[in-house]
Design an enzyme around this catalytic site. Structure first.
Site, short mmCIF file in Angstrom:
data_model
loop_
_atom_site.label_atom_id
_atom_site.label_comp_id
_atom_site.label_asym_id
_atom_site.label_seq_id
_atom_site.Cartn_x
_atom_site.Cartn_y
_atom_site.Cartn_z
N TYR A 40 0.83 -1.22 0.00
CA TYR A 40 0.00 0.00 0.00
C TYR A 40 0.86 1.27 0.00
CZ TYR A 40 -3.95 -3.00 1.47
OH TYR A 40 -4.93 -3.97 1.57
N HIS A 98 0.08 -11.57 1.92
CA HIS A 98 -0.91 -10.74 1.21
C HIS A 98 -1.53 -11.49 0.04
CE1 HIS A 98 -1.87 -6.31 0.03
NE2 HIS A 98 -2.91 -7.10 -0.11
#
Length: 268
Positions: A40, A98
């Protein structure tokens, strides 16, 4: 804090001051679960907001996620230490893979063992996975045991209910976290959701989030608007009837919004 709070604050796509403001507003309003990830690019901003908040560290559940290029046993722990540095934390509450390693380049077992070592070193209180299919979740279970997998975080909303994966996780006692719980806001315009929300004097977002939480999932919606962050918290107090839940159950249409070219072969 060991239990994953049911309602959290997602930070996907939030950058710079926007990320700081969203997390700061969320903590001030009462959020105690913040979700970020290496990819991110906002762990430092999340860390700045956490440090500036007048909330004791022990009261906030912080999750980060290991990016695919760091899944090797020789890279994972070093990358997590870098994340902790950015977050200004000695330990996160939860660390997730992730995405499964593209084309299985790094075996699931290798990454899971590295996560357990990170936990043993005190870098993360708990570990888990994200975007794992039933087959991949089975590999993770074989590698470290279901009791060592705190959650499987997956795209899950009324239009993509991921029943196979959620059911498989439930069978093995693994919690499910729903990301994109409002389907980028698409759910908010659905007539069934609007009808339920109107009858309960709630927002459509509250109705959709309450549906996910009624299923036992944690949800991590994101917003840059303080009023939306505040309203979403109201979902915790909203109780849907069995009829309401069944109506939203009927919205399933397999509408997956997140499927990058390196995604695994999804369960049908």
């Amino acid at each position: 804090m060991n239990t994953i709070p049911q309602l959290g604050l997602g930070t996907f796509r939030l950058q710079g001051q926007q990320a700081i403001d969203s997390v700061s507003n969320g903590l001030e309003l009462g959020y105690r679960h913040v979700d970020t990830a290496q990819i991110y690019g906002n762990e430092a901003e999340v860390g700045a907001a956490l440090q500036a908040a007048e909330v004791p560290r022990r009261e906030v559940f912080v999750t980060t996620k290991i990016w695919t290029e760091n899944l090797g046993g020789d890279k994972l722990i070093a990358s997590l230490k870098d994340s902790l540095h950015k977050l200004r934390l000695e330990q996160v509450d939860l660390t997730l893979i992730h995405w499964p390693s593209p084309q299985g380049a790094v075996p699931v077992a290798e990454s899971m063992q590295a996560l357990l070592e990170a936990r043993a070193q005190g870098l993360s209180a708990a570990v888990g996975v994200s975007n794992f299919t039933k087959a991949l979740l089975a590999q993770a279970i074989d590698a470290v045991g279901a009791s060592n997998i705190a959650t499987n975080q997956v795209e899950l909303h009324p239009f993509l209910q991921n029943r196979g994966v959620a059911g498989f996780a439930r069978e093995h006692g693994i919690h499910v976290t729903a990301y994109m719980p409002l389907a980028y806001g698409k759910v908010l315009a659905d007539p069934a959701v609007l009808s339920i929300a109107a009858r309960l004097n709630a927002t459509p977002a509250q109705a959709a989030l309450a549906w996910s939480m009624a299923k036992g999932y944690a949800v991590i919606p994101s917003s840059t608007k303080r009023e939306n962050l505040a309203a979403n918290l109201g979902a915790l107090a909203l109780r849907l009837s069995a009829e309401d839940i069944a109506a939203i159950d009927g919205l399933e249409r397999g509408e997956r919004l997140v499927s990058p070219d390196f995604a695994p072969a999804w369960d049908r």
